[in-house]
Design a protein around this motif. Structure first.
Motif, PDB file in Angstrom:
ATOM      1  N   LEU A  66      37.542  30.679  28.954  1.00  0.00           N
ATOM      2  CA  LEU A  66      37.025  32.040  28.967  1.00  0.00           C
ATOM      3  C   LEU A  66      35.540  31.982  29.337  1.00  0.00           C
ATOM      4  O   LEU A  66      34.844  31.040  28.970  1.00  0.00           O
ATOM      5  CB  LEU A  66      37.163  32.701  27.596  1.00  0.00           C
ATOM      6  CG  LEU A  66      38.568  32.901  27.032  1.00  0.00           C
ATOM      7  CD1 LEU A  66      38.477  33.607  25.684  1.00  0.00           C
ATOM      8  CD2 LEU A  66      39.459  33.678  27.983  1.00  0.00           C
ATOM      9  N   GLU A  67      35.095  32.985  30.033  1.00  0.00           N
ATOM     10  CA  GLU A  67      33.688  33.076  30.388  1.00  0.00           C
ATOM     11  C   GLU A  67      33.171  34.447  29.993  1.00  0.00           C
ATOM     12  O   GLU A  67      33.844  35.456  30.192  1.00  0.00           O
ATOM     13  CB  GLU A  67      33.485  32.861  31.888  1.00  0.00           C
ATOM     14  CG  GLU A  67      32.015  32.847  32.300  1.00  0.00           C
ATOM     15  CD  GLU A  67      31.828  32.571  33.784  1.00  0.00           C
ATOM     16  OE1 GLU A  67      30.745  32.108  34.160  1.00  0.00           O
ATOM     17  OE2 GLU A  67      32.785  32.824  34.562  1.00  0.00           O
ATOM     18  N   PHE A  68      31.986  34.468  29.411  1.00  0.00           N
ATOM     19  CA  PHE A  68      31.387  35.743  29.025  1.00  0.00           C
ATOM     20  C   PHE A  68      30.308  36.107  30.046  1.00  0.00           C
ATOM     21  O   PHE A  68      29.278  35.443  30.158  1.00  0.00           O
ATOM     22  CB  PHE A  68      30.770  35.644  27.625  1.00  0.00           C
ATOM     23  CG  PHE A  68      30.285  36.962  27.106  1.00  0.00           C
ATOM     24  CD1 PHE A  68      31.189  37.933  26.719  1.00  0.00           C
ATOM     25  CD2 PHE A  68      28.932  37.244  27.006  1.00  0.00           C
ATOM     26  CE1 PHE A  68      30.767  39.160  26.235  1.00  0.00           C
ATOM     27  CE2 PHE A  68      28.492  38.469  26.533  1.00  0.00           C
ATOM     28  CZ  PHE A  68      29.416  39.432  26.139  1.00  0.00           C
ATOM     29  N   LYS A  69      30.568  37.142  30.798  1.00  0.00           N
ATOM     30  CA  LYS A  69      29.587  37.607  31.771  1.00  0.00           C
ATOM     31  C   LYS A  69      29.769  39.101  31.978  1.00  0.00           C
ATOM     32  O   LYS A  69      30.855  39.654  31.769  1.00  0.00           O
ATOM     33  CB  LYS A  69      29.715  36.859  33.091  1.00  0.00           C
ATOM     34  CG  LYS A  69      31.029  37.039  33.824  1.00  0.00           C
ATOM     35  CD  LYS A  69      31.029  36.250  35.124  1.00  0.00           C
ATOM     36  CE  LYS A  69      32.331  36.444  35.901  1.00  0.00           C
ATOM     37  NZ  LYS A  69      32.339  35.683  37.174  1.00  0.00           N
ATOM     38  N   ASN A  70      28.704  39.747  32.369  1.00  0.00           N
ATOM     39  CA  ASN A  70      28.723  41.207  32.547  1.00  0.00           C
ATOM     40  C   ASN A  70      29.223  41.909  31.280  1.00  0.00           C
ATOM     41  O   ASN A  70      29.995  42.867  31.337  1.00  0.00           O
ATOM     42  CB  ASN A  70      29.591  41.600  33.753  1.00  0.00           C
ATOM     43  CG  ASN A  70      29.072  40.997  35.048  1.00  0.00           C
ATOM     44  OD1 ASN A  70      27.860  40.886  35.244  1.00  0.00           O
ATOM     45  ND2 ASN A  70      29.989  40.599  35.923  1.00  0.00           N
ATOM     46  N   ASN A  71      28.805  41.375  30.141  1.00  0.00           N
ATOM     47  CA  ASN A  71      29.129  41.967  28.833  1.00  0.00           C
ATOM     48  C   ASN A  71      30.617  41.959  28.497  1.00  0.00           C
ATOM     49  O   ASN A  71      31.096  42.818  27.752  1.00  0.00           O
ATOM     50  CB  ASN A  71      28.600  43.407  28.744  1.00  0.00           C
ATOM     51  CG  ASN A  71      27.085  43.445  28.727  1.00  0.00           C
ATOM     52  OD1 ASN A  71      26.448  42.545  28.185  1.00  0.00           O
ATOM     53  ND2 ASN A  71      26.521  44.468  29.330  1.00  0.00           N
ATOM     54  N   LYS A  72      31.349  41.021  29.046  1.00  0.00           N
ATOM     55  CA  LYS A  72      32.770  40.929  28.679  1.00  0.00           C
ATOM     56  C   LYS A  72      33.277  39.511  28.897  1.00  0.00           C
ATOM     57  O   LYS A  72      32.701  38.730  29.663  1.00  0.00           O
ATOM     58  CB  LYS A  72      33.604  41.920  29.494  1.00  0.00           C
ATOM     59  CG  LYS A  72      33.675  41.603  30.977  1.00  0.00           C
ATOM     60  CD  LYS A  72      34.628  42.591  31.663  1.00  0.00           C
ATOM     61  CE  LYS A  72      34.765  42.277  33.150  1.00  0.00           C
ATOM     62  NZ  LYS A  72      35.732  43.191  33.809  1.00  0.00           N
ATOM     63  N   PHE A  73      34.395  39.228  28.195  1.00  0.00           N
ATOM     64  CA  PHE A  73      35.053  37.943  28.364  1.00  0.00           C
ATOM     65  C   PHE A  73      36.091  38.049  29.468  1.00  0.00           C
ATOM     66  O   PHE A  73      36.856  39.018  29.525  1.00  0.00           O
ATOM     67  CB  PHE A  73      35.742  37.508  27.067  1.00  0.00           C
ATOM     68  CG  PHE A  73      34.840  36.780  26.117  1.00  0.00           C
ATOM     69  CD1 PHE A  73      34.654  35.413  26.228  1.00  0.00           C
ATOM     70  CD2 PHE A  73      34.163  37.463  25.128  1.00  0.00           C
ATOM     71  CE1 PHE A  73      33.827  34.735  25.355  1.00  0.00           C
ATOM     72  CE2 PHE A  73      33.329  36.808  24.248  1.00  0.00           C
ATOM     73  CZ  PHE A  73      33.155  35.430  24.368  1.00  0.00           C
ATOM     74  N   GLU A  74      36.100  37.036  30.313  1.00  0.00           N
ATOM     75  CA  GLU A  74      37.096  36.965  31.374  1.00  0.00           C
ATOM     76  C   GLU A  74      37.815  35.628  31.284  1.00  0.00           C
ATOM     77  O   GLU A  74      37.191  34.605  31.004  1.00  0.00           O
ATOM     78  CB  GLU A  74      36.435  37.098  32.751  1.00  0.00           C
ATOM     79  CG  GLU A  74      35.789  38.442  33.007  1.00  0.00           C
ATOM     80  CD  GLU A  74      35.156  38.526  34.388  1.00  0.00           C
ATOM     81  OE1 GLU A  74      35.222  37.511  35.127  1.00  0.00           O
ATOM     82  OE2 GLU A  74      34.596  39.584  34.720  1.00  0.00           O
ATOM     83  N   ARG A  75      39.111  35.671  31.512  1.00  0.00           N
ATOM     84  CA  ARG A  75      39.883  34.438  31.530  1.00  0.00           C
ATOM     85  C   ARG A  75      39.817  33.847  32.936  1.00  0.00           C
ATOM     86  O   ARG A  75      40.188  34.501  33.912  1.00  0.00           O
ATOM     87  CB  ARG A  75      41.334  34.707  31.124  1.00  0.00           C
ATOM     88  CG  ARG A  75      42.152  33.420  30.971  1.00  0.00           C
ATOM     89  CD  ARG A  75      43.588  33.728  30.580  1.00  0.00           C
ATOM     90  NE  ARG A  75      44.358  32.501  30.466  1.00  0.00           N
ATOM     91  CZ  ARG A  75      45.674  32.451  30.300  1.00  0.00           C
ATOM     92  NH1 ARG A  75      46.365  33.606  30.233  1.00  0.00           N
ATOM     93  NH2 ARG A  75      46.302  31.305  30.215  1.00  0.00           N
ATOM     94  N   LEU A  76      39.345  32.616  33.031  1.00  0.00           N
ATOM     95  CA  LEU A  76      39.186  31.973  34.328  1.00  0.00           C
ATOM     96  C   LEU A  76      40.511  31.384  34.786  1.00  0.00           C
ATOM     97  O   LEU A  76      41.291  30.869  33.967  1.00  0.00           O
ATOM     98  CB  LEU A  76      38.131  30.872  34.248  1.00  0.00           C
ATOM     99  CG  LEU A  76      36.725  31.327  33.816  1.00  0.00           C
ATOM    100  CD1 LEU A  76      35.788  30.119  33.748  1.00  0.00           C
ATOM    101  CD2 LEU A  76      36.188  32.367  34.773  1.00  0.00           C
ATOM    102  N   PRO A  77      40.789  31.422  36.083  1.00  0.00           N
ATOM    103  CA  PRO A  77      42.023  30.814  36.597  1.00  0.00           C
ATOM    104  C   PRO A  77      41.983  29.297  36.434  1.00  0.00           C
ATOM    105  O   PRO A  77      40.926  28.674  36.601  1.00  0.00           O
ATOM    106  CB  PRO A  77      42.031  31.216  38.074  1.00  0.00           C
ATOM    107  CG  PRO A  77      40.602  31.491  38.401  1.00  0.00           C
ATOM    108  CD  PRO A  77      39.985  32.043  37.160  1.00  0.00           C
TER     109      PRO A  77
END
Length: 282
Positions: A66-77
């Motif tokens: 997971l990466e936290f950027k732009n004020n949110k967590f995103e699941r990386l491929p």
């Protein structure tokens, strides 16, 4: 309206980031999706599922980052879809349990299909319960193991391996008197079991009953030829006499450590520390 919706979602993600507390012991997150804190100088968090493998104990099934950027967590491929499983032990860092809404957002199965392969059909058998508790003890989850072991002890107190695991668990949580009771009864039933005397010596040492601890440890030494076991027992007594500044008894147990420990072992590192700090105040 759309602008306010985006703002609202951002606020939710920021709140999620703020409440993502890495303070849960891994053994308290069994059958949960979890996140490990990011490593130093990295911006990604390991995502995965913790489960209990009946053969190996607590295990982390890695599912990506997971990466936290732009004020949110995103699941990386994931570039590599190879199955990666890590065995968890007493040195494993605490985790954060992934909230249900994030499990859903990341399209994760709350209870993966493969999990059923690790659920024993005969999990109620006393042998399997003791095996589970033993793995829990080894992982530092002795408080949780106690519930299993205490029930098994009511059913069959002398079941092979049970009394040692129960004594170990009591020692691990600092219930030394209870450990002594269990271990003395175990020794009555099996008076030549090294492990009982090893644990009993540990209990008595921490109850500051050093004469009785010595007796238990010397009996343990007579019951084993394993040099590592002997060095472990001896370093415990040497440590006690280091703290009480009893030079005669310290030297006697120091000699046993030196005769049995490998030169580069942790036991010898302790001896070096004791020697260098002998004359310093307590």
């Amino acid at each position: 309206m759309k602008k306010y919706l985006i703002l609202f979602i951002s606020i939710i993600n920021i709140a999620f980031a703020q409440k993502l507390s890495f303070d849960t012991k891994f053994y308290d997150a069994e059958d949960k999706w979890v996140v490990f804190d990011k490593k130093e100088k990295q911006n990604t968090y390991a995502l995965g599922f913790i489960y209990f493998d009946p053969q190996f104990g607590y295990t982390f099934d890695y599912a990506g980052e997971l990466e936290f950027k732009n004020n949110k967590f995103e699941r990386l491929p994931r570039l590599d879809t190879t199955t990666i499983k890590n065995r968890l032990d007493i040195n494993t860092f605490p985790v954060a349990i992934l909230p249900d809404e994030k499990v859903k957002e990341f399209k994760l199965d709350p209870q993966p299909e493969w999990l059923k392969n690790y659920k024993l059909e005969n999990s109620d058998f006393i042998e399997n319960r003791i095996r589970r508790a033993s793995l829990m003890n080894g992982a530092g989850a002795s408080e949780k193991a106690l519930k299993i072991l205490q029930q098994a002890y009511i059913e069959d107190p002398h079941y092979p391996g049970l009394e040692f695991e129960l004594g170990y668990a009591y020692n691990a949580i600092g219930s030394f008197y209870k450990a002594v009771i269990v271990l003395n009864k175990a020794i009555e039933n099996d008076p030549i079991n090294f492990w009982y005397y090893r644990e009993l010596g540990f209990s008595l040492k921490h109850l500051n009953n050093l004469p009785e601890a010595e007796k238990a440890y010397r009996k343990a030494i007579r019951l084993t030829a394993d040099k590592d076991h002997i060095a472990e027992v001896a370093i415990n007594m040497a440590q006690s006499y280091f703290h009480t500044k009893d030079k005669v008894n310290f030297d006697a147990w120091r000699k046993i450590v030196v005769e049995n420990a490998e030169p580069d072992s942790q036991f010898m590192a302790y001896i070096q520390y004791f020697d260098e700090n002998w004359h310093k105040p307590k």
